[in-house]
Structure formats: structure tokens, C-alpha cells
Design a protein around this motif. Structure first.
Motif, mmCIF file in Angstrom:
data_model
loop_
_atom_site.group_PDB
_atom_site.id
_atom_site.type_symbol
_atom_site.label_atom_id
_atom_site.label_comp_id
_atom_site.label_asym_id
_atom_site.label_seq_id
_atom_site.Cartn_x
_atom_site.Cartn_y
_atom_site.Cartn_z
ATOM 1 N N ASN A 54 98.311 -52.375 -1.344
ATOM 2 C CA ASN A 54 99.282 -51.292 -1.192
ATOM 3 C C ASN A 54 100.026 -51.047 -2.499
ATOM 4 O O ASN A 54 100.735 -51.928 -2.990
ATOM 5 C CB ASN A 54 100.278 -51.639 -0.082
ATOM 6 N N PRO A 55 99.919 -49.842 -3.068
ATOM 7 C CA PRO A 55 100.600 -49.568 -4.339
ATOM 8 C C PRO A 55 102.119 -49.570 -4.227
ATOM 9 O O PRO A 55 102.804 -49.939 -5.172
ATOM 10 C CB PRO A 55 100.086 -48.173 -4.733
ATOM 11 N N ASP A 56 102.659 -49.137 -3.074
ATOM 12 C CA ASP A 56 104.114 -49.055 -2.942
ATOM 13 C C ASP A 56 104.478 -48.948 -1.470
ATOM 14 O O ASP A 56 104.456 -47.857 -0.898
ATOM 15 C CB ASP A 56 104.651 -47.842 -3.709
ATOM 16 N N PRO A 57 104.833 -50.061 -0.828
ATOM 17 C CA PRO A 57 105.154 -50.018 0.603
ATOM 18 C C PRO A 57 106.496 -49.375 0.913
ATOM 19 O O PRO A 57 106.827 -49.182 2.086
ATOM 20 C CB PRO A 57 105.151 -51.495 1.007
ATOM 21 N N GLU A 58 107.269 -49.023 -0.113
ATOM 22 C CA GLU A 58 108.602 -48.486 0.111
ATOM 23 C C GLU A 58 108.622 -46.969 0.258
ATOM 24 O O GLU A 58 109.665 -46.404 0.575
ATOM 25 C CB GLU A 58 109.527 -48.880 -1.057
ATOM 26 N N ARG A 59 107.496 -46.294 0.031
ATOM 27 C CA ARG A 59 107.502 -44.828 0.064
ATOM 28 C C ARG A 59 106.802 -44.296 1.306
ATOM 29 O O ARG A 59 105.924 -44.948 1.886
ATOM 30 C CB ARG A 59 106.837 -44.249 -1.182
ATOM 31 N N THR A 60 107.226 -43.102 1.720
ATOM 32 C CA THR A 60 106.494 -42.359 2.739
ATOM 33 C C THR A 60 105.287 -41.733 2.065
ATOM 34 O O THR A 60 105.423 -40.975 1.097
ATOM 35 C CB THR A 60 107.379 -41.275 3.368
ATOM 36 N N VAL A 61 104.106 -42.031 2.568
ATOM 37 C CA VAL A 61 102.870 -41.645 1.893
ATOM 38 C C VAL A 61 102.350 -40.348 2.495
ATOM 39 O O VAL A 61 102.247 -40.210 3.719
ATOM 40 C CB VAL A 61 101.801 -42.754 2.006
ATOM 41 N N THR A 62 102.006 -39.408 1.618
ATOM 42 C CA THR A 62 101.488 -38.122 2.048
ATOM 43 C C THR A 62 100.084 -37.917 1.493
ATOM 44 O O THR A 62 99.537 -38.773 0.796
ATOM 45 C CB THR A 62 102.411 -36.989 1.578
ATOM 46 N N TRP A 63 99.513 -36.753 1.813
ATOM 47 C CA TRP A 63 98.168 -36.413 1.358
ATOM 48 C C TRP A 63 98.133 -36.323 -0.168
ATOM 49 O O TRP A 63 99.054 -35.810 -0.802
ATOM 50 C CB TRP A 63 97.728 -35.082 1.964
ATOM 51 N N GLY A 64 97.050 -36.792 -0.769
ATOM 52 C CA GLY A 64 96.867 -36.647 -2.203
ATOM 53 C C GLY A 64 95.500 -37.133 -2.629
ATOM 54 O O GLY A 64 94.872 -37.951 -1.946
ATOM 55 N N LEU A 65 95.031 -36.635 -3.767
ATOM 56 C CA LEU A 65 93.698 -36.986 -4.245
ATOM 57 C C LEU A 65 93.641 -38.394 -4.824
ATOM 58 O O LEU A 65 92.637 -39.089 -4.681
ATOM 59 C CB LEU A 65 93.241 -35.970 -5.304
ATOM 60 N N GLN A 66 94.695 -38.813 -5.508
ATOM 61 C CA GLN A 66 94.661 -40.123 -6.146
ATOM 62 C C GLN A 66 94.808 -41.241 -5.115
ATOM 63 O O GLN A 66 95.353 -41.041 -4.025
ATOM 64 C CB GLN A 66 95.759 -40.227 -7.211
ATOM 65 N N SER A 67 94.336 -42.411 -5.489
ATOM 66 C CA SER A 67 94.213 -43.502 -4.524
ATOM 67 C C SER A 67 95.550 -44.049 -4.050
ATOM 68 O O SER A 67 95.613 -44.705 -3.013
ATOM 69 C CB SER A 67 93.375 -44.640 -5.125
ATOM 70 N N TRP A 68 96.652 -43.803 -4.798
ATOM 71 C CA TRP A 68 97.951 -44.280 -4.334
ATOM 72 C C TRP A 68 98.556 -43.333 -3.295
ATOM 73 O O TRP A 68 99.533 -43.650 -2.656
ATOM 74 C CB TRP A 68 98.919 -44.470 -5.500
ATOM 75 N N ASP A 69 97.967 -42.143 -3.137
ATOM 76 C CA ASP A 69 98.285 -41.281 -2.008
ATOM 77 C C ASP A 69 97.283 -41.587 -0.894
ATOM 78 O O ASP A 69 96.560 -42.554 -0.961
ATOM 79 C CB ASP A 69 98.217 -39.811 -2.425
ATOM 80 N N GLU A 70 97.214 -40.736 0.125
ATOM 81 C CA GLU A 70 96.299 -41.033 1.219
ATOM 82 C C GLU A 70 95.527 -39.797 1.669
ATOM 83 O O GLU A 70 95.857 -38.672 1.324
ATOM 84 C CB GLU A 70 97.039 -41.621 2.427
ATOM 85 N N MET A 71 94.486 -40.065 2.424
ATOM 86 C CA MET A 71 93.683 -39.032 3.050
ATOM 87 C C MET A 71 93.309 -39.458 4.469
ATOM 88 O O MET A 71 93.158 -40.647 4.744
ATOM 89 C CB MET A 71 92.373 -38.801 2.269
ATOM 90 N N LEU A 72 93.190 -38.456 5.330
ATOM 91 C CA LEU A 72 92.419 -38.612 6.557
ATOM 92 C C LEU A 72 91.267 -37.638 6.410
ATOM 93 O O LEU A 72 91.458 -36.425 6.429
ATOM 94 C CB LEU A 72 93.231 -38.302 7.804
ATOM 95 N N TYR A 73 90.074 -38.185 6.199
ATOM 96 C CA TYR A 73 88.929 -37.374 5.778
ATOM 97 C C TYR A 73 87.687 -37.929 6.461
ATOM 98 O O TYR A 73 87.136 -38.948 6.052
ATOM 99 C CB TYR A 73 88.800 -37.465 4.255
ATOM 100 N N GLY A 74 87.282 -37.285 7.534
ATOM 101 C CA GLY A 74 86.114 -37.738 8.285
ATOM 102 C C GLY A 74 84.936 -36.815 8.041
ATOM 103 O O GLY A 74 84.809 -35.763 8.684
ATOM 104 N N ALA A 75 84.074 -37.172 7.098
ATOM 105 C CA ALA A 75 82.936 -36.323 6.741
ATOM 106 C C ALA A 75 81.812 -36.497 7.758
ATOM 107 O O ALA A 75 81.630 -37.569 8.336
ATOM 108 C CB ALA A 75 82.444 -36.673 5.346
#
Length: 653
Positions: A540-561
Motif C-alpha cells: 500500500n503506497p499510502d493507507p492514509e488517503r482516500t483512493v480514487t480512480w487513476g492510471l498510476q499504480s498508487w491510484d486504483e482501478m476497477l477494470y474487468g476486461a
């Protein structure tokens, strides 16, 4: 094995005279959820109780176990059960749990490797573990209430409670009871004799050596007996924790054409051999010849699928030793003078150490939609994704004059390298009968709260026509913990298609159905991911933040191909509407309760105002919700009005 025997001997005396560390393991429970022992390092204590279906003693003990569990529910103590019975399986254990109201995880030890390591022989035995050092501070009866065919009205001694208190207070337990009253478990003995040449090598060749060879993506090569023996303890560890081989699908759900999992028998054989000291045995070591054959094949076949019809050179890029590299997006001339139908794609990374993924698509001349690789997606590369051909009789059209769009994601690894990746395209001689399509269930509205171990997000895509589903791939980033795909039929019935209980960001595996899955019109493909945004998540890059969508790995995705085709679509009769498909994706992540339509309360205030005309004028069935066709009709209307406004402005100017 010698160490395990010494531990078992010491423990069975009933007195702990020295600390015994419990080795890590990972098992699935009766519901298919994963539990890694060392993940509970933040607990004050971990209690494991041996379970067995139909055992009257463990059934009789359940009220005591629940009472103690409830006593410590707010005191950071984890309670687990463990079933290693040969005669029990996940389905029967789940049924037992439902009948007897067992509301705690029952870990299913199908290989009996965990039970053997702990020296388990009977049900109803309890283990109390101190997560600060993983010492086993107590093993024995849960309490003294139950005997064989006799029981007390109430317990006089509360062994597990005392052990938990000892951990909490920093004290020790001087002595422990000897006898455990429980049903005997048939623990299979390790194989009497395992041959390295005849037994072990075939398992390694089948399950490991495609990666663990010189030049392969494995960190070390299985080039000799000596090399394998040296890494044998590490092999045992990754087998016990399910880190290798890299196949993460729940083995009880689905049948997969590209299954690379290791069987229970193969896993037991390897661990038996390792715990016996990894003996050399008789016969000539065949690993050198196997490695030589793999290397010769690799060098003689530059492209595993054969020489491509078209090779695209991605612009060379120097990846720095450290830092963050922004996504590199390229539009590369295809130089196509005629339309071509693509039957396969392969990506040859310039350097697998730095290339995290490469996505490939095409854009028609004059296309200004800015969707890049997703305009006409062709395929890509990531660890765990290999080049492949489309299903028989299908293909993807690239039109004359199109550009090849490429998205490159690089991750530095401590050394400056020049990446020169190539893309190989394989072309049909004649147009295929059917289109192959690529889709994704996606959710841009992620909001993963800080310091949360298990936060679930989901989305769906509703199919408006019959379809055939070929493969599915869950994707998230460092916080992804587990993922599922479900199919909800028009009548409301649901089927789990895929469960990935222990998602691993390092392996982007696509799961190909052994037989295409038929999807009736009106069905929803539902994709959910559980995220771990806590300190327990090592990556986990930073457990203190609310994580939103983003391309970089420290952000997140829900992506079901997923890869599919419309059942009644042919290349002579195209049925696919890309615009409507995107609308279905939009409804699928805005519709929070997944009832098939977007309601105003499910939208943020800004979007509520933006879609107010749609709710007022395009809710055709009057149910105060926007379904896919209703939203699509509004979007088409709004686009037409914008085009008319632009034309009017142009005339004015």
C-alpha cells in the motif's frame, strides 16, 4: 521433517519449554475467501480450532467456542477453524457450517500440509498463536467441559481464554493439559519414496520451468538438481502460501482452457520430497537437457506464435533507474494500403524488467475521439498475459490508413535501460466469419476510504443481445485484494464465473473459459473487487488517503476486461454499436444498487443537474430511473443538439 517431528514431540508432552514459531500458510475457507496466517500480524492473538464434519465433540464444543469468540470480538483476537479431513470437501463443510451455525471461517486444508506441519491428529484441538513473533503459546483442548460420551454442565478450566490473557498480559503458561478429546483425523503419511528424476522433474517441467529457465521471467533457473535443492525451502514456502505457480483462480469455480495451476497431488509430492531433505536419488539429472531444449526453442523461435505478418516497432524509450514514468502513448503509422483482419497479436517486450504493460489498438484516419488504444482494441502485454490467436473464425478489422495506438507503462527497477518493444500482428488471408470484441466492466467513481482492510466496489455491463463470452480478466492496482465476476441472468439467477481470492498485481492473468459461456440478452456481467487500503497491505503506497480512480499504480482501478462476440453478428452483418456499449458501461457503474437503472439519488449533485433533462423527458417507462436505452437516446439527442449549435455558430461567424 526432522524439525516438525521435534516440534510435535515437544508439543505433545503438554508442556511448552521453548517457543515454537508457526510457519506461514494460506488457505481458502468454506466460502472461498483466502486467509494468510501472517496477514493477521496486527491481531493480539490468533486462535485456530480443528474442525471436522459430523464430529460430535466439535459440534458439542461450538457454543463454548462462540461464547469465547464473542467475549473477545472487540479485543482484536482472530478466531479461525481448520478442516483437514480427507472425507470432507468445501461444499460439505459449507453445508455443515450452515446447519450448525458456524459463523467463522473454516479453512480447508485439502493437501493436509498445514495439519501435518502442526502435528494435528484430532478435531477439537485449539492452537493459540502470538502474532508478535508467531510463537505457538498453547495447544490442547478448548476447555475441560467435554469428554468422550460425557460432559460437564460447565467448564472448570478455560485453557484458550487463559492463553489469550497470557498473551495480552505478557505472561507465560507453565504447563498444559496432555489429552485432547476429539475425533481422529486420517492424516496421510508422506510418500515413502519420491524419485527426483522420475517424480519431481516432471512436475517441475510441467508447472515451473516455462519461467524458471535462463532468460525466463523467473528469478532463478531450475538448471540442475543442485540449484533446485538450494531453493527447495523457498519452493516449500511459496507452495504453502499459494504464491507459486502464479494462478489465482479459485479451483472450485470454473473450468479454464489456460489453467496453469498445480494439482493437490503435485503440491504434496513436491513438499514431501523437500521435507524429506530433497534427496538426489538414482538416475542422471535431466534438468540440464530440458533447459537446453527450452533455450534452443526460444532462440530459434523469435516469436512463439510464429513470424508475424506485420511487425510494429514501438519508439525506443530510455527508462530511468528510479522515479515515476508517465504513461507513454504513441500513434504509429501502420502503412496499410488495404483493410486487414487481425487473427492474433503478440507483444515482445524490449525489457521485461521495466515494462509493466503495453496496450495496443488502432485508430481510423481522421478519428479525433481521443480514446486511443480503446477505439479498436487489439490486445496487449502484462506479466501473465501471453500472445494468442483469436477464437477460430473470428477477427478484428483494421482499416486502411489506420494508425496503431500503443500505451506503454514502465516501472523503473534500479538500472537505466533502453526499451525497444515490438508488436506482432497476424493477419487472416480471408475475412473471418465473425467479429471478436473486447469489452470492460469499469467504475470511475472509486472512493476507497483510508485505513480500511476490505472495501468493496463493483460495476456491471448489461448485454442487449445474446453473446458468447470467451475470457475474463480482473485488474486493479496495489490495493486490490480479491475479485469476482458473476453473471446475472434476466430471471435474476446469479452464477459466479470467476473468483480470485488472492489477487496479485504482479500477474495480470486472463482466464479463458474451457468452453465459451453463453450470455442471454438482458444478462448482466457483474465485476467486483475488494480493496485493502490498510497498513496490513505491504504494497500500500499510502493507507492514509482516500483512493480514487487513476492510471498510476498508487491510484486504483476497477477494470474487468472480457473478450466476447455477439451470437448473431457476422462480418457481413455488423450489429455492434460502440456508442451504446459505452452507455451500458456508464449505467453499469453509476447504478449503485445494480437494479438496471440510474436514479437521481445515486448521482453526485453536478451529474444530477446535468442529467435532469434526461430524467424529465427521456424516462420512457416512467419508473424515475434512466435505463441504458433511455440514457443512450438522451445522449444521442444531446449530441445532435450540440452539433446543431456548432453549425449555427459557424454560420454566424
Amino acid at each position: 521433517m526432522l524439525r516438525n517431528a521435534l516440534i510435535a514431540s515437544c508439543l505433545l508432552t503438554g508442556v511448552l519449554t521453548w517457543a515454537v514459531p508457526v510457519e506461514n500458510f494460506s488457505l481458502l475457507d468454506q466460502n472461498g475467501d483466502a486467509h494468510e496466517l501472517y496477514y493477521y500480524s496486527d491481531a493480539d492473538a490468533v486462535v485456530v480450532i480443528v474442525h471436522g464434519n459430523a464430529c460430535p465433540i466439535i459440534r458439542n464444543a461450538l457454543p463454548d467456542i462462540r461464547e469465547v469468540r464473542d467475549e473477545f470480538v472487540d479485543q482484536n483476537v482472530v478466531f479461525l477453524m481448520l478442516n483437514a479431513n480427507l472425507q470432507d470437501n468445501r461444499a460439505s463443510i459449507r453445508a455443515e457450517a450452515e446447519e450448525w451455525n458456524i459463523d467463522m471461517p473454516i479453512l480447508v486444508d485439502e493437501t493436509q500440509l498445514v495439519a501435518r506441519g502442526l502435528g494435528i491428529t484430532r478435531t477439537a484441538e485449539a492452537f493459540v498463536i502470538d502474532p508478535s513473533n508467531w510463537d505457538l503459546v498453547y495447544r490442547g483442548p478448548f476447555n475441560d467441559r467435554i469428554g468422550y460420551e460425557r460432559q460437564k454442565a460447565a467448564a472448570d478450566a478455560h485453557y484458550v481464554v487463559d492463553a489469550i490473557h497470557a498473551i495480552q498480559n505478557g505472561s507465560t503458561i507453565a504447563s498444559q493439559p496432555v489429552d485432547v478429546k476429539g475425533c481422529l483425523i486420517n492424516i496421510e503419511e508422506p510418500a515413502a519414496e519420491v524419485s527426483f528424476v522420475a517424480d519431481v522433474v516432471p512436475v517441475l517441467e510441467q508447472n515451473c520451468m516455462s519461467c524458471h529457465t535462463p532468460g525466463g521471467i523467473g528469478p532463478w533457473a531450475m538448471s540442475s538438481y543442485e540449484m533446485v535443492k538450494g531453493f527447495a525451502p523457498m519452493m516449500r514456502e511459496v507452495l504453502r502460501t499459494n504464491r507459486m505457480p502464479p494462478w489465482h483462480a479459485d479451483p472450485h469455480i470454473g473450468e479454464w482452457g489456460n489453467d496453469r495451476s498445480i494439482s493437490i497431488e503435485e503440491k504434496k509430492l513436491l513438499v514431501d520430497w523437500i521435507e524429506a531433505g530433497a534427496p538426489r536419488g538414482e538416475g542422471e539429472d535431466p534438468l540440464g537437457n530440458i533447459v537446453a531444449s527450452i533455450e534452443a526453442n526460444r532462440s530459434s523461435v523469435d516469436w512463439p506464435l510464429g513470424e508475424p505478418d506485420i511487425i510494429i516497432n514501438v519508439p525506443a524509450f530510455e527508462v530511468p533507474a528510479t522515479g515515476v514514468v508517465e504513461y507513454q502513448n504513441h500513434e504509429i503509422a501502420s502503412n496499410l494500403t488495404e483493410d486487414v483482419w487481425i487473427r492474433g497479436i503478440d507483444v515482445k517486450p524490449g525489457d521485461t524488467n521495466v515494462l509493466h504493460h503495453a496496450l495496443v489498438g488502432s485508430n481510423e484516419p481522421g478519428d479525433n475521439s481521443r480514446r486511443g488504444v480503446f477505439n479498436n482494441f487489439l490486445g496487449g502485454y502484462a506479466p501473465g498475459v501471453i500472445g494468442d490467436f483469436a477464437p477460430e473464425g473470428t477477427g478484428t478489422l483494421i482499416k486502411q490508413g489506420s494508425t496503431i495506438a500503443v500505451q506503454m507503462h514502465y516501472t523503473p527497477y534500479g538500472k537505466t535501460v533502453l526499451d525497444e518493444t515490438q508488436i506482432g500482428l497476424y493477419v487472416h488471408d480471408e475475412p473471418p466469419e465473425r467479429f471478436i470484441r473486447h469489452g470492460v466492466v469499469i467504475n470511475f467513481n472509486l472512493a476507497i476510504p483510508p485505513n480500511t482492510k476490505a472495501h468493496e466496489e463493483g460495476a456491471y455491463l448489461e448485454f442487449d443481445k445474446d453473446a458468447e463470452l470467451y475470457s475474463i480478466l480482473p485488474h486493479s492496482h496495489y490495493r486490490g485484494r480479491s475479485s469476482t465476476f458473476e453473471l446475472e441472468l434476466p430471471n435474476g439467477e446469479r452464477e459466479i464465473l470467476l473468483s480470485v481470492p488472492e489477487y496479485d498485481f504482479n500477474w495480470q492473468t486472463g482466464y479463458a473459459f474451457a468452453e465459451p459461456k453463453h450470455v442471454p440478452a438482458g444478462s448482466k456481467l457483474i465485476h467486483k473487487t475488494v480493496y485493502d487500503n490498510s497498513t496490513q497491505n505491504f504494497a500500500n503506497p499510502d493507507p492514509e488517503r482516500t483512493v480514487t480512480w487513476g492510471l498510476q499504480s498508487w491510484d486504483e482501478m476497477l477494470y474487468g476486461a472480457f473478450v466476447f462476440r455477439w451470437s448473431n453478428e457476422t462480418t457481413d452483418n455488423p450489429l455492434h454499436s460502440a456508442a451504446r456499449f459505452r452507455t451500458a458501461q456508464t449505467v453499469g457503474f453509476l447504478d449503485q444498487d445494480m437494479d438496471g437503472g440510474i436514479q437521481p439519488h445515486e448521482l453526485r449533485e453536478r451529474l444530477q443537474k446535468q442529467l435532469e433533462p434526461a430524467f424529465t423527458h427521456f424516462d420512457a417507462n416512467g419508473n424515475k430511473a434512466l435505463e441504458v436505452d433511455e440514457l443512450f437516446n438522451y445522449q444521442q439527442f444531446a449530441a445532435q443538439r450540440r452539433a446543431q449549435a456548432r453549425q449555427a455558430e459557424a454560420r454566424t461567424n
